[in-house]
Design an enzyme around this catalytic site. Structure first.
Site, PDB file in Angstrom:
ATOM      1  CD  GLU A  97      18.705  63.403  20.838  1.00 53.63           C
ATOM      2  OE1 GLU A  97      18.835  63.687  22.194  1.00 53.63           O
ATOM      3  OE2 GLU A  97      17.270  63.524  20.438  1.00 53.63           O
ATOM      4  CG  ASP A  98      18.123  65.046  25.702  1.00 50.50           C
ATOM      5  OD1 ASP A  98      17.748  64.070  24.454  1.00 50.50           O
ATOM      6  OD2 ASP A  98      17.506  65.830  25.950  1.00 50.50           O
ATOM      7  CG  ASP A 101       8.721  61.802  24.570  1.00 43.77           C
ATOM      8  OD1 ASP A 101       8.264  60.879  25.532  1.00 43.77           O
ATOM      9  OD2 ASP A 101       8.177  62.644  24.580  1.00 43.77           O
ATOM     10  CG  PHE A 150       8.555  67.062  31.731  1.00 43.09           C
ATOM     11  CD1 PHE A 150       9.116  67.195  30.499  1.00 43.09           C
ATOM     12  CD2 PHE A 150       9.504  67.869  32.649  1.00 43.09           C
ATOM     13  CE1 PHE A 150       9.581  67.790  29.887  1.00 43.09           C
ATOM     14  CE2 PHE A 150      10.545  68.576  31.446  1.00 43.09           C
ATOM     15  CZ  PHE A 150      10.645  68.032  30.235  1.00 43.09           C
ATOM     16  NE  ARG A 163      19.741  73.532  28.228  1.00 36.54           N
ATOM     17  CZ  ARG A 163      19.093  73.026  27.689  1.00 36.54           C
ATOM     18  NH1 ARG A 163      19.164  71.468  27.467  1.00 36.54           N
ATOM     19  NH2 ARG A 163      18.422  73.484  26.734  1.00 36.54           N
TER      20      ARG A 163
END
Ligand code: 5GP
Length: 172
Positions: A97-98, A101, A150, A163
């Site tokens: 996963e990136d 959160d 963010f 990206r």
């Protein structure tokens, strides 16, 4: 478009990815093959670097989920946009996963994947924002713990942009 300032440089990320690969290898010493599940789209760059840093045989699969924007839901309901091609039963699986959160997306993914009978199921996240967590979800491999900012780049987007940045930058 302005260039997001650097939070984590390419060199920092590369070094940490090598470290994560070593941790993953250690924990799967008895496994013949690892099966890496990339959660699209954000994890595609991390997956590409991680799989090349691993020195044990690995197979890959991809899935896509829709993450509702933070604040629009508290249910943790996640929509599966693209399912896996390969069955998980008997495999040593690592979810790639990136970022974790609130943890709602990962919690959902772990539940549905566990039900498919993998031999082992572990999770690697490049980034974690612990201050935002709503559910206590296990993540065995965390690249970096970051504050509530963010972030974009290295696969992560804002409205599909950024990206392709080779580093992690901040937008706020
Ligand atoms: P969670 O369900 O843990 O709240 O959300 C995880 C997903 O939200 C991530 O896979 C990612 O797509 C998105 N996300 C959370 N924080 C950020 C961020 O700082 N930057 C970007 N680009 N996406 C984020």
């Amino acid at each position: 478009m302005s260039v997001p300032p650097i939070l984590l440089s390419t060199e920092q990320i590369q070094e940490r990815v090598r470290g994560l690969a070593a941790e993953i290898e250690r924990d799967h010493a008895g496994a013949e093959t690892l099966h890496l599940l990339c959660v699209l789209k954000g994890a595609f760059v991390f997956l590409a670097d991680l799989v090349r840093a691993l020195r044990i045989p690995a197979t890959l699969d991809f899935m896509a989920v829709s993450s509702y924007a933070a604040g629009t839901t508290t249910t943790g309901e996640v929509r599966l946009l693209k399912d896996l091609d390969i069955a998980l039963d008997g495999r040593h699986v690592v979810i790639v996963e990136d970022i974790v959160d609130t943890g709602l997306t990962l919690n959902y993914l772990q539940e549905i994947l566990r039900a498919r009978g993998p031999k082992t199921l572990r999770t690697a996240c490049l980034l974690s924002k612990p201050s935002r967590r709503k559910v206590n979800v296990p993540v065995e491999y965390v690249g970096f713990t970051i504050d509530d900012r963010f972030v974009v780049g290295y696969g992560l987007d804002y409205a599909e942009e950024h990206r392709n940045l080779p580093y992690i930058g901040v937008l706020d």
